[in-house]
Design a protein around this motif. Structure first.
Motif, PDB file in Angstrom:
ATOM      1  N   ALA A  22       0.851  -1.183   0.000  1.00 14.65           N
ATOM      2  CA  ALA A  22       0.000   0.000   0.000  1.00 14.65           C
ATOM      3  C   ALA A  22       0.886   1.231   0.000  1.00 14.65           C
ATOM      4  O   ALA A  22       2.096   1.150   0.233  1.00 14.65           O
ATOM      5  CB  ALA A  22      -0.901  -0.007   1.232  1.00 14.65           C
ATOM      6  N   GLY A  23       0.264   2.352  -0.264  1.00 11.38           N
ATOM      7  CA  GLY A  23       1.034   3.595  -0.253  1.00 11.38           C
ATOM      8  C   GLY A  23       0.360   4.623  -1.123  1.00 11.38           C
ATOM      9  O   GLY A  23      -0.465   4.277  -1.957  1.00 11.38           O
ATOM     10  N   PRO A  24       0.714   5.900  -0.918  1.00 12.41           N
ATOM     11  CA  PRO A  24       0.069   6.955  -1.707  1.00 12.41           C
ATOM     12  C   PRO A  24       0.403   6.844  -3.192  1.00 12.41           C
ATOM     13  O   PRO A  24       1.351   6.163  -3.567  1.00 12.41           O
ATOM     14  CB  PRO A  24       0.625   8.247  -1.108  1.00 12.41           C
ATOM     15  N   SER A  25      -0.386   7.521  -3.995  1.00 12.20           N
ATOM     16  CA  SER A  25      -0.171   7.509  -5.438  1.00 12.20           C
ATOM     17  C   SER A  25       1.212   8.058  -5.785  1.00 12.20           C
ATOM     18  O   SER A  25       1.656   9.038  -5.198  1.00 12.20           O
ATOM     19  CB  SER A  25      -1.249   8.358  -6.104  1.00 12.20           C
ATOM     20  N   GLY A  26       1.874   7.395  -6.704  1.00 10.14           N
ATOM     21  CA  GLY A  26       3.190   7.855  -7.127  1.00 10.14           C
ATOM     22  C   GLY A  26       4.319   7.407  -6.231  1.00 10.14           C
ATOM     23  O   GLY A  26       5.455   7.839  -6.383  1.00 10.14           O
ATOM     24  N   SER A  27       4.024   6.507  -5.269  1.00  9.64           N
ATOM     25  CA  SER A  27       5.070   6.113  -4.326  1.00  9.64           C
ATOM     26  C   SER A  27       5.958   5.010  -4.896  1.00  9.64           C
ATOM     27  O   SER A  27       6.929   4.613  -4.263  1.00  9.64           O
ATOM     28  CB  SER A  27       4.430   5.655  -3.010  1.00  9.64           C
ATOM     29  N   ASN A  75      -0.456 -11.872   4.979  1.00 14.04           N
ATOM     30  CA  ASN A  75       0.307 -12.181   6.179  1.00 14.04           C
ATOM     31  C   ASN A  75       1.310 -11.078   6.437  1.00 14.04           C
ATOM     32  O   ASN A  75       1.992 -11.058   7.430  1.00 14.04           O
ATOM     33  CB  ASN A  75       1.003 -13.530   6.063  1.00 14.04           C
ATOM     34  N   ARG A  76       1.396 -10.134   5.471  1.00 17.79           N
ATOM     35  CA  ARG A  76       2.317  -9.017   5.652  1.00 17.79           C
ATOM     36  C   ARG A  76       1.800  -7.843   4.837  1.00 17.79           C
ATOM     37  O   ARG A  76       1.314  -8.028   3.726  1.00 17.79           O
ATOM     38  CB  ARG A  76       3.704  -9.438   5.160  1.00 17.79           C
ATOM     39  N   VAL A  77       1.873  -6.647   5.396  1.00 16.43           N
ATOM     40  CA  VAL A  77       1.506  -5.447   4.654  1.00 16.43           C
ATOM     41  C   VAL A  77       2.746  -4.577   4.554  1.00 16.43           C
ATOM     42  O   VAL A  77       3.470  -4.400   5.533  1.00 16.43           O
ATOM     43  CB  VAL A  77       0.370  -4.668   5.361  1.00 16.43           C
ATOM     44  N   ILE A  78       2.994  -4.092   3.339  1.00 18.35           N
ATOM     45  CA  ILE A  78       4.164  -3.245   3.121  1.00 18.35           C
ATOM     46  C   ILE A  78       3.668  -1.859   2.786  1.00 18.35           C
ATOM     47  O   ILE A  78       2.773  -1.695   1.944  1.00 18.35           O
ATOM     48  CB  ILE A  78       5.022  -3.800   1.972  1.00 18.35           C
ATOM     49  N   PHE A  79       4.215  -0.866   3.448  1.00 15.22           N
ATOM     50  CA  PHE A  79       3.815   0.504   3.153  1.00 15.22           C
ATOM     51  C   PHE A  79       4.961   1.229   2.467  1.00 15.22           C
ATOM     52  O   PHE A  79       6.088   1.237   2.965  1.00 15.22           O
ATOM     53  CB  PHE A  79       3.412   1.229   4.448  1.00 15.22           C
ATOM     54  N   MET A  80       4.665   1.773   1.299  1.00 13.59           N
ATOM     55  CA  MET A  80       5.711   2.475   0.544  1.00 13.59           C
ATOM     56  C   MET A  80       5.389   3.945   0.456  1.00 13.59           C
ATOM     57  O   MET A  80       4.233   4.341   0.346  1.00 13.59           O
ATOM     58  CB  MET A  80       5.804   1.926  -0.885  1.00 13.59           C
TER      59      MET A  80
END
Ligand SMILES: Nc1ncnc2c1ncn2[C@@H]1O[C@H](COP(=O)(O)OP(=O)(O)OP(=O)(O)O)[C@@H](O)[C@H]1O
Ligand SMILES: [Mg+2]
Lengths: 431, 263
Positions: free
Chosen positions: B54-59, B225-230
Motif C-alpha cells: 500500500a502507499g500513496p499515489s506515485g510512491s 500475512n504481511r503489509v508493506i507501506f511504501m
C-alpha cells in the motif's frame, strides 16, 4: 353479438379484428420517400435540384451511349455510320481490346497471361477468404514462380530451381536454429548467393538435359492492363510485409536497425515516384555490372514496391501507436518473446486498425502504375496514346479513356469493398 | 471497504508460509532518467506469502512489482525470482515471466481473441502444450473463476469484473508459482470488486504466493500475512496486518491510514 348496453359495463369481444395493412403514410415506399426525400423545405429543394441534375445528365449522356457504334474499324467509318449524331464510337474498344489488355504480347500466347490471371485468383482466394480450404495456400506459395514462367516463358527449370532457393533458405535456418541471429542471417544470405551464382548454371544444365519449356517472351512485348496487374499485384503483395518490417524496425531498440529504417522511409517518401522510375530505367544500368540484363519490368516492380513499402510502414506505425501499452505488457508478462508477441498480439490488432490506410496505399500504388508510361512501358495509358497515333483512330478520347477508367475503377472499388468486408469481419471490440 | 469480504469465512488450512525463498530483492534502485523512483529496496518473499503493498499515489508500488517480472528494468541491486537472477539475459527474463503471473489494473485482455483463445495462447505458444490440453486447462480455470459459459465470447462483450476474472484465469493457465496484482480492483464498480476479491481469496486459500498492490484494506486484513507501506520510492514500514492497522509505527503510515480508513 354482444353490444355493450348502457348500464352494463362488462364487455366481451366475440369477434376478433383481422390484421389490416398500415395506412399508406405509415410504411412502405411513400413513408420512405417522405422521410428521406421531402422531410422539410431544405430537403425538398435538394431533392428537386438533384432530380433535375439526374435528368440533365441522362438526357445528355444517355443518347451518347444509346446510339453508340460498336462495329467500325476506324473513326471515319464510325462518323459515317453516325451521320452527324453525337454518340460514342466504341468500335475502338472492340477493335483494340486485346492491345489494351495484353499490349504487344504475341496473340497466339494470350492464353498464358489469361491462365496466369485465373490462377492468381485461385492463389489469392485462401489469403482473402477464410472459408477457402487452407491446403490451397500451398498453391499460393508456388504461384509466383508459376506465373513468372507462364508470362515470360523459357525453360521451366529456372522457376523450379528458383523456388528451390526458398527451400534451401528454410533448410539452412532449421540447421542453425540454435543460434537465432546466425540462422536468420544465413537464411537470407544463402538463398541470395544461390540465386546469384548457382541459379543460372543449374537451370541451364537441367534444361539441356531435359528441355521442358515454352516460348520465351521478352518484357518489351508486355503491355496493357497485364503490365498494370503484374506491377500492381506484385507491389501490393510485397509492400505489406516489407512495410511491417520497416515499421517494426523504426520502433526497434537496436539503433543501427532503427536508423536504417528511418533513413530508408524518409528518403523514399521524400522523392517523387517518377524519379525512382527514371532511376530504375536509366541509372540502374550504370551501377550494374556491364552485360547484366536486369529486366525492366522487374526493376520497376522493385521501385514501386519500395515506394509503397515506405508509405505502408508509416501507415502501420500509426496502427502500432494506437495500441495501448497494456497489450505489450500483457504479452510480455505471459512470457511471449518479441516475435511471438508481435505475430500473435500486436500485428493482428495494429493491421486491423490500419486497414483503411493500407488499402488507401494499395489503391494509390495500383493507380500509380500508370506512371510507367513515362519510361516507355506501354501500360493502358501508353497504349491509348499508341492507338490514337494510328491514323484509323486519330482523334478519339472519351471512349478509350472511359474504358481505361472503368477497368481501374473496377479493380480499385473491389479493393475498397473487400477492405470494408474485412473490417466488419474483424470487428470484435463491440464498442 | 472491508464490507466486501466481511461475510466470508477464510479457510486457512493451506495458507502456509514455507522457508523456501520465492523472491529476493536486495539493494535495488531504479531511476527514470534522473528521477530516483525506487530507493534501496530490500524485500524477501517466502513461498506461500500473501503480501499487500500500500502507499500513496506515485510512491512506486507499481514500479516495484513490475520490476519483479522485468516489465521495468532496475539499474542497481539484485532481484532473484525462483532462483533466477533478473539481468539483461533474455533467457532468464523469459523463464521468470513464464513462472510469474501478472494481473493489471486495466485487465489488458487481447480484444481480437475470444476468451478461450486469450487463455490458451500462452500455454500453446510458450509452454508448447497441445491445443486440446490447453483448452481443458483453460476451461478448468474458467470454471474456477465462475464464468465457463463466456468462453467463446470476446473480451469486449464481458463486464469489467468478468474481464478481470478472465485476466486472472489467463495468468493461472500458465501455472505460475507467483502471482503479482497491480490494483486489480481499482477500475471496477463495487459489486464487481467483490467478485474479483473472492477469486483472489480463493487463490490465497490454495497457498499461492501473492504480491498485491491494492487499496482494499479489508482484503489485506483478511488474507495478507504481511503489509508493506511504501512512500517516495522507499519501503517505510512492513508488519503483519493486525499490527500494521492497529499499531502503525511511522508518522507517514499513520497519516496514510487515517486518510484511507477515516472516511
Ligand atoms: N515511464 C515513466 N517515466 C517517468 N516517470 C515515471 C514513469 N512511470 C512512472 N513514473 C513515475 O514514477 C513514480 C512511481 O510511479 P508508480 O506508477 O510506480 O506509482 P504507484 O505507487 O503505482 O502509484 P499509483 O497508486 O498512482 O498507481 C511516479 O512519480 C511516476 O510519476
Ligand atoms: Mg500504480
Amino acid at each position: 353479438m354482444a353490444n355493450p348496453s348502457k348500464n352494463n359495463i362488462a364487455y366481451v369481444r366475440t369477434t376478433m379484428l383481422t390484421e389490416q395493412a398500415p395506412p399508406i403514410t405509415a410504411a412502405g415506399p411513400v413513408l420512405w420517400i417522405r422521410t428521406n426525400l421531402f422531410s422539410g423545405p431544405f430537403n425538398t429543394i435538394a431533392t428537386l435540384v438533384g432530380l433535375y441534375c439526374v435528368y440533365w445528365l441522362v438526357g445528355h449522356i444517355g443518347p451518347w451511349f444509346l446510339y453508340s457504334v460498336w462495329n467500325a474499324n476506324s473513326l471515319a467509318e464510325c462518323r459515317e455510320i453516325l451521320n452527324g449524331v453525337n454518340a460514342a464510337c466504341f468500335g475502338v474498344i472492340k477493335d483494340r481490346w486485346h492491345q489494351l489488355l495484353f499490349g504487344f504480347y504475341p496473340p497466339e500466347a494470350y492464353w498464358r497471361p489469361t491462365l496466369a490471371f485465373v490462377l492468381m485468383i485461385v492463389a489469392m482466394a485462401p489469403i482473402l477468404f477464410e472459408s477457402v480450404p487452407r491446403k490451397v495456400l500451398w498453391f499460393s506459395a508456388i504461384f509466383p514462380a508459376l506465373a513468372f514462367w507462364l508470362l515470360w516463358g523459357g525453360t521451366i527449370w529456372f522457376s523450379v530451381v528458383g523456388m528451390l532457393g526458398f527451400g534451401i533458405g528454410y533448410a539452412v535456418y532449421r540447421a542453425l536454429v540454435k543460434n537465432m541471429l546466425l540462422a536468420t542471417i544465413a537464411a537470407v544470405l544463402v538463398p541470395i548467393l544461390f540465386w546469384l551464382f548457382l541459379l543460372g548454371p543449374i537451370s541451364g544444365a537441367l534444361s539441356e538435359a531435359l528441355p521442358i519449356g515454352i516460348r520465351k517472351i521478352d518484357s518489351d512485348e508486355f503491355g496493357g492492363f497485364m503490365i498494370s496487374i503484374i506491377i500492381g499485384v506484385t507491389g501490393i503483395a510485397l509492400s505489406l510485409p516489407i512495410g511491417v518490417l520497416l515499421a517494426l524496425g523504426r520502433k526497434s531498440d537496436l539503433l543501427l536497425v532503427k536508423w536504417i529504417c528511418v533513413g530508408f522511409i524518409e528518403f523514399i517518401r521524400g522523392v517523387p515516384l517518377i524519379t525512382l522510375l527514371f532511376t530504375a530505367s536509366l541509372l540502374l544500368n550504370y551501377f550494374l555490372p556491364p552485360g547484366t540484363n536486369f529486366d525492366i519490368v522487374l526493376r520497376v516492380v522493385i521501385m514501386v514496391t519500395l515506394f509503397a513499402a515506405a508509405y505502408m510502414a508509416e501507415v502501420i506505425r500509426g496502427g502500432l501507436a494506437a495500441l495501448p501499452q497494456g497489450q505489450y505488457e500483457a504479452a510480455d508478462a505471459l512470457g511471449l518473446d518479441y516475435w511471438k508477441a508481435h505475430r500473435l498480439i500486436i500485428m493482428p490488432q495494429a493491421l486491423k486498425i490500419s486497414i483503411p490506410g493500407i488499402v488507401n496505399t494499395f489503391i494509390g500504388l495500383f493507380k500509380d502504375t500508370t506512371l510507367v508510361v513515362f519510361i516507355g512501358i506501354l501500360d493502358p495509358i501508353g497504349l491509348s496514346n499508341a492507338i490514337r497515333a494510328d491514323s484509323n483512330w486519330n482523334g478519339i478520347y472519351w471512349e478509350l479513356f472511359g474504358f481505361i477508367a472503368l477497368c481501374f475503377f473496377i479493380f480499385c472499388f473491389s479493393m475498397s469493398r473487400y477492405s470494408q468486408y474485412l473490417e466488419n469481419k474483424l470487428k470484435t471490440d463491440h464498442r | 471497504m472491508s464490507e466486501a469480504i466481511a461475510d466470508r469465512d477464510i479457510d486457512r488450512s493451506q495458507m502456509q508460509v514455507s522457508d523456501e525463498v520465492a523472491i529476493q530483492i536486495t539493494g535495488m534502485n531504479k531511476w527514470y532518467g534522473t528521477f530516483h523512483v525506487l530507493k534501496d529496496i530490500n524485500l524477501t518473499v517466502n513461498r506461500g506469502e500473501r503480501i499487500v503493498i500500500a502507499g500513496p499515489s506515485g510512491s512506486g508500488k507499481s514500479t516495484m512489482i513490475r520490476c519483479i517480472n522485468r516489465l521495468e528494468e532496475h539499474q542497481q541491486g539484485q532481484i532473484i525470482v525462483d532462483g533466477t537472477e533478473l539481468s539483461s539475459d533474455l533467457k532468464n527474463i523469459d523463464k521468470v515471466r513464464s513462472e510469474v503471473g501478472m494481473v493489471f489494473q486495466h485487465f489488458n485482455l487481447f480484444p481480437h481473441l475470444t476468451i478461450m483463445e486469450n487463455l490458451t495462447l500462452a500455454p500453446i505458444w510458450v509452454r508448447k502444450t497441445p491445443k486440446k490440453e490447453a483448452e481443458e486447462v483453460a476451461m478448468h480455470y474458467l470454471k474456477k473463476v465462475k464464468i465457463p459459459e463466456q468462453a467463446h465470447k470476446y473480451p469486449g462483450q464481458l463486464s469489467g469484473g468478468q474481464q478481470q476474472r478472465v485476466a486472472i484465469a489467463r495468468s493461472l493457465c500458465m501455472k505460475p508459482r507467483i502471482m503479482l496484482f497491480d490494483e486489480p480492483t481499482s477500475a471496477l464498480d463495487p459489486e464487481m470488486i467483490k467478485e474479483v476479491l473472492d477469486t483472489m481469496i480463493e487463490l490465497a486459500e490454495e497457498g499461492m504466493t501473492m504480491l498485491c498492490v491494492t487499496h482494499e484494506m479489508g482484503f489485506a486484513q483478511a488474507v495478507a500475512n504481511r503489509v508493506i507501506f511504501m512512500d517516495q520510492g522507499q519501503i517505510v514500514e512492513q508488519n503483519e496486518p493486525y499490527e500494521f492497522f492497529n499499531n502503525p509505527k511511522s508518522e507517514r503510515t499513520k497519516l496514510f491510514l487515517s486518510q484511507i480508513l477515516g472516511h
